[in-house]
Every structure is written in C-alpha cells, then in structure tokens.
Design an enzyme around this catalytic site. Structure first.
Site, short mmCIF file in Angstrom:
data_model
loop_
_atom_site.label_atom_id
_atom_site.label_comp_id
_atom_site.label_asym_id
_atom_site.label_seq_id
_atom_site.Cartn_x
_atom_site.Cartn_y
_atom_site.Cartn_z
N ASN A 1 0.87 -1.18 0.00
CA ASN A 1 0.00 0.00 0.00
C ASN A 1 0.91 1.24 0.00
O ASN A 1 1.68 1.42 0.94
CB ASN A 1 -0.85 -0.06 1.28
N GLN B 1 -2.45 6.48 0.04
CA GLN B 1 -2.85 7.35 1.16
C GLN B 1 -1.68 8.27 1.56
O GLN B 1 -0.53 7.85 1.59
CB GLN B 1 -3.28 6.55 2.39
N ASN C 1 -6.90 10.21 0.60
CA ASN C 1 -6.82 9.26 -0.52
C ASN C 1 -6.28 9.96 -1.75
O ASN C 1 -6.17 11.20 -1.81
CB ASN C 1 -8.21 8.70 -0.82
N CYS D 1 -6.59 4.32 8.44
CA CYS D 1 -5.70 3.74 7.42
C CYS D 1 -4.71 2.84 8.17
O CYS D 1 -3.79 3.36 8.82
CB CYS D 1 -4.96 4.83 6.65
N ASN E 1 -15.21 1.15 0.76
CA ASN E 1 -14.14 0.29 0.27
C ASN E 1 -14.77 -1.07 -0.05
O ASN E 1 -15.54 -1.58 0.78
CB ASN E 1 -13.06 0.14 1.35
N CYS F 1 -4.78 -3.30 1.93
CA CYS F 1 -5.61 -2.35 2.66
C CYS F 1 -5.78 -2.90 4.07
O CYS F 1 -6.44 -3.93 4.25
CB CYS F 1 -6.95 -2.17 1.97
N1 LIG Z 1 -5.33 1.58 2.59
C1 LIG Z 1 -5.86 1.97 3.90
C2 LIG Z 1 -7.31 2.25 3.86
C3 LIG Z 1 -7.60 3.59 3.42
C4 LIG Z 1 -9.06 3.76 3.44
C5 LIG Z 1 -9.54 4.72 2.40
N2 LIG Z 1 -9.51 4.12 1.09
C6 LIG Z 1 -10.94 5.15 2.74
O1 LIG Z 1 -11.58 4.48 3.54
O2 LIG Z 1 -11.36 6.15 2.19
C7 LIG Z 1 -5.57 0.94 4.95
O3 LIG Z 1 -4.50 0.34 4.89
O4 LIG Z 1 -6.42 0.76 5.86
#
Ligand SMILES: N[C@H](CCC[C@H](N)C(=O)O)C(=O)O
Length: 296
Positions: A17, A49, A69, A78, A205, A232
C-alpha cells in the site's frame, strides 16, 4: 507559493500500500484536497494514502493524523499508513521523538489508534473497535443485521456477487465472501460501481474475500478514493471481523493480499489488532511548482 513547497516527506509502503508521510507538527499548515491530489499525481510522491501528522489535539495523545486518498478525499482510518507513521515517529531521524515504552497513541477523525514496534520493520496497530450498526458504517437503509446486507452485482437471478457484510473500522467497508479465487472477479470494473452505490452515503471500500482455511483469508480490495491497491489494512481488519461474525473463522487470521500478508486479531475486548510490515522507499521534498496554480 504553497507552504508545502520544500517540505520533506517519507515515501513508504505497508504490504504494498503506497504511503507518503508528511510531518506538519509545529505548524498551522493544513493540506487542501487539491494539494493532496497534486502530491499523489507526482511520480516521486505518488500515494494510495497521504498520512499528515499534526500536533496532538486530545491530551495524552502523541499526534493527530489526517488521512488523504489519491482523489483528495479524507478517511478516518488507514491501517497500513498508521504502521508507516509509527515507523516515522519512532525511528525517522528527523521525525522521531521519545515515546512512552515505544508505543504511540494517535488520533484521527474516527478516534484513537495505538501503534508499537514489533521488530525494526514490523509494527502492530490497535485499530480500536469495529462499528457494526447500519448507521455507523454508514448505510442508507436500516439493515438490522449487517453480517449480510441486500446488495448484488449482476442479474438478480444469477448474481456475480451478493449479500456482502458491512463493517466500519473508522471507514466504511463492504466485504463479499466468495468460494472462487478473488482474482477471478473483475474488481477493477465492479469496484467503482459499488464504491459509489447509493446504499453507501459516504461511499465504501469494496472487498472480495475467500476464506482459505480456519485462519487464512485471500483478499482483494478496491479502495474508496484510491482504487485497486496492493493492500488495505482496514479492509483486512473488517474482513476478519465479518468472517468471524459469520462463524467462518475464529477471531484471528492471516490475510493474504497482493502486496503481502497482515496478521489480524479481533480480541475478546473487541479491539482489532493488525500486525504487518513497513518499508521505507526513500524521502524527498515537494517541488514548489508542484502546487503552482492550484484551485485550493
Ligand atoms: N489503505 C488503507 C485504507 C484507506 C481507506 C480509504 N480508502 C478510505 O476508507 O477512504 C488501509 O490500509 O487501511
């Protein structure tokens, strides 16, 4: 000129990520959505992110984190990015400050998380408690049981995907459990349709998960505001909670994502712990012309 010009950032990733960490403590600078989009669009600082570290707001916390994002939208959580911030604030020569027994308490728009080092390149985050009520996800309709909600993809009589679980880890997640390999689904096409579905007033998501054993899950994620990513963390947490609620696993699992593996435990006290790697790709400073002519 943007106050972000010449500011130093770390380019990292957590299980693939893509994360950029920017330390704005000691300043009143705030990142505008257009500035976040400009940073994401630059080859040197592209991210899934952007984790911006600000001075603490709540007494007893170490910092406030704002999470952007790729599209400039903000998230309340995140997981992979929080591990990277843990590395930055505990180990980076310029950002690190002393921390009580090597553990940091960080605040986000969605609440408090705690991060600590396990090894020099592995960190554990207490992601807090999952939110499971329809209005906490949030959903646009009052589903009494969010273990399965009424949503399907494809023909009503032969859906490609249906009845996802809904969980929030401080950000909204829909998880479709499937028997087949998640790679056999065109998530690049399905994801954007569902991300913006009216059932998700704050978007969502979108995950496709295959339970491959009593404590192993294969996961693919289309992220709100970022698209297909290699990992994620909050989706991995949400998927373990959902699978456990459906009695498909116990309360812990190793989650295999394209970029790496995350270890997730939904503890008996309702907190979700996520352990995974961090990787420092390098550092840089924002070129002044990166923000030239932005509409703010
Ligand atoms: N990649 C992130 C999640 C980001 C979440 C984002 N995409 C949102 O909820 O808007 C993680 O490792 O948790």
């Amino acid at each position: 000129m943007s106050p972000l010009a010449e500011r130093r950032f770390l380019k990292m990733h957590g299980a693939g990520n893509a994360i950029v960490v920017l330390d704005l403590r000691g300043s009143s600078i705030r990142v505008a959505p257009a500035e976040a989009r400009a940073i994401a669009a630059d080859a040197h600082s592209r991210f899934d992110q952007l984790m911006v570290v600000h001075d603490p707001v709540t007494p007893g916390t170490d910092a406030f984190m704002r999470i952007y994002n790729t599209d400039g939208s903000e998230s309340g959580a995140c997981g992979n990015g929080t591990r990277c911030v843990g590395y930055a604030l505990l180990d980076d020569p310029a950002m690190a400050r002393p921390a009580e027994n090597g553990c940091l308490t960080l605040e986000t728009k969605a609440g408090l998380v705690a991060v600590k080092r396990v090894t020099d390149r592995s960190f554990t985050v207490d992601m807090g408690q999952p939110r499971l009520r329809w209005d906490e996800i949030p959903l646009a309709e009052p589903f009494p049981d969010t273990r399965r909600i009424e949503l399907q993809v494809g023909p009503i009589d032969d859906p490609i995907l249906h009845s996802p679980a809904a969980v929030s880890m401080g950000n909204p997640h829909a998880i479709f459990f499937v028997e087949r390999d998640p790679d056999s689904y065109d998530l690049g096409r399905i994801g954007p349709l569902l991300e913006a579905h009216p059932i998700f007033p704050e978007r969502a998501n979108i995950s496709i998960a295959q339970v491959t054993g009593r404590d192993t899950i294969k996961l693919r994620v289309w992220e709100r505001g970022a698209g297909l990513t290699l990992a994620c963390g909050t989706a991995a947490c949400a998927t373990v909670v959902a699978a456990s609620r459906l009695r498909m696993i116990g309360r812990a699992a190793r989650v295999a994502l394209p970029g790496g593996e995350l270890a997730i435990e939904w503890r008996a006290d309702d907190h979700v712990l996520m352990t995974g790697p961090v990787f420092l790709e390098g550092e840089g400073t924002f070129a002044p012309d990166l923000f030239a002519g932005l509409d703010g």
